[in-house]
Write an enzyme that holds these catalytic residues in place. Structure first.
Site, short mmCIF file in Angstrom:
data_model
loop_
_atom_site.label_atom_id
_atom_site.label_comp_id
_atom_site.label_asym_id
_atom_site.label_seq_id
_atom_site.Cartn_x
_atom_site.Cartn_y
_atom_site.Cartn_z
N GLY A 182 3.68 10.05 -1.81
CA GLY A 182 2.66 9.04 -1.59
C GLY A 182 1.26 9.59 -1.77
O GLY A 182 1.05 10.56 -2.49
N SER A 183 0.32 8.99 -1.06
CA SER A 183 -1.08 9.34 -1.22
C SER A 183 -1.45 10.59 -0.44
O SER A 183 -0.76 10.98 0.52
CB SER A 183 -1.97 8.18 -0.74
N GLY A 187 -0.37 11.82 3.21
CA GLY A 187 0.19 13.18 3.22
C GLY A 187 -0.40 14.02 4.33
O GLY A 187 0.30 14.81 4.98
N GLU A 204 4.80 15.26 -2.29
CA GLU A 204 4.52 14.94 -3.68
C GLU A 204 3.41 13.90 -3.64
O GLU A 204 3.65 12.74 -3.30
CB GLU A 204 5.78 14.40 -4.36
N CYS A 242 3.35 8.75 -10.54
CA CYS A 242 2.57 9.96 -10.28
C CYS A 242 2.39 10.81 -11.53
O CYS A 242 1.42 11.56 -11.64
CB CYS A 242 3.23 10.78 -9.18
#
Length: 475
Positions: A182-183, A187, A204, A242
């Site tokens: 995610g963002s 994170g 990630e 991503c």
């Protein structure tokens, strides 16, 4: 004290893991085969969910979602026995007679947030797992919770749906590992929560993935490069991925020709009316749509649009949009775009791309379109990224033999294929030594002679070690 439902779910998972059932190769294979059955038998339901969530064309959905996962599961099934096997390791000569092995063992009960293909690695490694899919893709989340869950061992693998409040509750519990996709903002929240229990994490977080486009000499090379760029930007979930290309770096003298080539390829492959062709996905929700619209409406950004820019809020569609030299301090160049807006930044010479890339946070991937071997070498050695690919894009993502993951701010942890297995595995050293032989010099009282022996041994003075083994230096 009575446990709440989420704690009860976690307790069941821990009890299942403690029973040892998930460690058995037969259990792991049965779950992987069940996942394979789910992917094959519920293909229509998965495709329909992706159409509802993203308007994703069935061919694109199969190419990017179902097909790679079938390949991944088959790869795990073919290699599971080897992955689970112990590996012999060498011990120092002074430990003779002894032997040691590395034994791969599952971590325990793991939490996986958002990314729905990572559970394969966790299951192959023999863990119990909770998958919390993204609430932004409600139909896909429902398919996982209500269809995939029926194929799996529900006492060892659970799908828990919900929004941020559910995620927060899950993060307050103790896990043996957390994997998050995610963002960067979320994170940081995940890392902070994990720190309370000293829980290891893999993140990630994406990032702005640049494409460096050299002025290729051959018209065929230019055509193929542009085709691959358009596919990796607009034809991959409308860049809501991503690994999608975020922006292009190109020499000023080649920029006009590149823009024309990109326009032609967009019209050829995606079409003029994206609502009618359905060859590009919609934006995942209104909030994200508004964010992308705001990026375009920042001061001096809209003036840089050279193609596209039309917005259809009712259908959450944004047509492929090309921008040349938008302000570098605007959001479109400081945030991960995660949508079908493609800035093209011009440089005096293509080698300047190295400094440009290094002046920004590290990328999940760098894509270089060039036949210049020296430029390839410099990009490889003078930049840092999760991966670097020349003359194509995203192909590294579907390779089980290549680790996928970020570096620095774009995340850490490696997965795909055996790397996913390793991510959820602890390699435990198991050493065993007999009693028949022992070395008198390893015990006190200490003296200069013993110091000499240790120095000889640790510096790999093999003559000294032989003498030690023969016991000739004992006083």
């Amino acid at each position: 004290m009575e446990l709440d439902p989420m704690e009860l779910e976690l307790k069941e998972l821990r009890d299942t893991f403690k029973s040892g059932r998930t460690k058995e190769g037969s259990w792991r294979k049965s779950q992987l085969k069940a996942l394979l059955s789910f992917l094959e038998e519920k293909e229509d339901a998965i495709l329909n969910a992706l159409m509802q969530d993203l308007g994703k064309h069935p061919v694109e959905a199969y190419r990017d979602e179902i097909g790679p996962l079938i390949k991944t599961v088959n790869h795990a099934l073919q290699n599971l026995k080897k992955w689970m096997s112990s590996k012999k390791i060498q011990l120092p000569v002074v430990a003779f007679p002894a032997k040691a092995v590395l034994v791969p063992e599952p971590l325990g009960v793991v939490l996986i947030i958002s990314c729905w293909n990572v559970p394969f690695g966790a299951i192959a490694a023999g863990n119990a797992a909770v998958l919390k899919p993204s609430e932004l893709a409600a139909s896909s989340s429902s398919v996982l919770a209500h269809l995939m869950q029926t194929y799996l061992d529900s006492k060892a693998i659970k799908v828990i749906q919900g929004g941020p409040s559910v995620g927060e509750k899950l993060l307050q519990l103790k896990w043996d590992k957390i994997f998050f996709t995610g963002s960067k903002r979320v994170g940081r929240i995940v890392m902070s929560a994990a720190a309370n229990n000293l829980t290891p994490v893999a993140l990630e977080l994406g990032g702005k993935c640049p494409a460096i486009v050299d002025s290729l000499s051959s018209s065929w090379d230019k055509k193929m490069a542009v085709k691959r760029i358009v596919s990796a930007k607009f034809g991959t979930c409308a860049a809501q991925a991503c690994v999608a290309i975020d922006y292009i770096l190109v020499e000023q003298k080649f920029a006009p020709a590149l823009v024309e080539l990109l326009k032609d390829e967009i019209l050829s492959s995606i079409g003029e009316n994206i609502k009618e062709t359905n060859f590009m996905t919609k934006i995942v929700n209104k909030c994200h749509f508004s964010r992308l619209r705001n990026l375009l409406h920042e001061p001096n950004v809209e003036a840089s649009i050279v193609y596209g820019g039309k917005l259809d809020e009712d259908n959450l569609l944004i047509e492929p949009t090309l921008l040349v030299d938008p302000p570098l301090k605007a959001g479109i160049m400081t945030e991960e775009i995660f949508g079908p807006l493609l800035p093209i930044i011009t440089l005096e010479k293509i080698e300047d791309s190295i400094d440009f890339i290094n002046s920004n946070p590290r990328a999940l991937a760098i894509y270089g379109f060039t036949n210049d071997k020296n430029l390839m070498k410099r990009l490889s050695s003078e930049t840092s990224s999760g991966s670097i690919v020349f003359n194509d894009a995203i192909i590294q993502y579907i390779a089980e033999t290549a680790p996928f993951g970020g570096v620095g701010e774009c995340g850490f942890g490696r997965y795909h294929g055996k790397f996913s297995f390793d991510m959820f595995t602890h390699e435990k050293t198991v050493a065993n030594r007999g009693y028949l032989v022992d070395f008198w010099f390893r015990y006190p009282p200490w003296n200069e002679q013993k110091m000499w022996i240790f120095k000889s041994a640790y510096r790999f003075n093999y003559l000294g070690i032989v003498l030690i083994m023969l016991g000739l230096k004992k006083s």
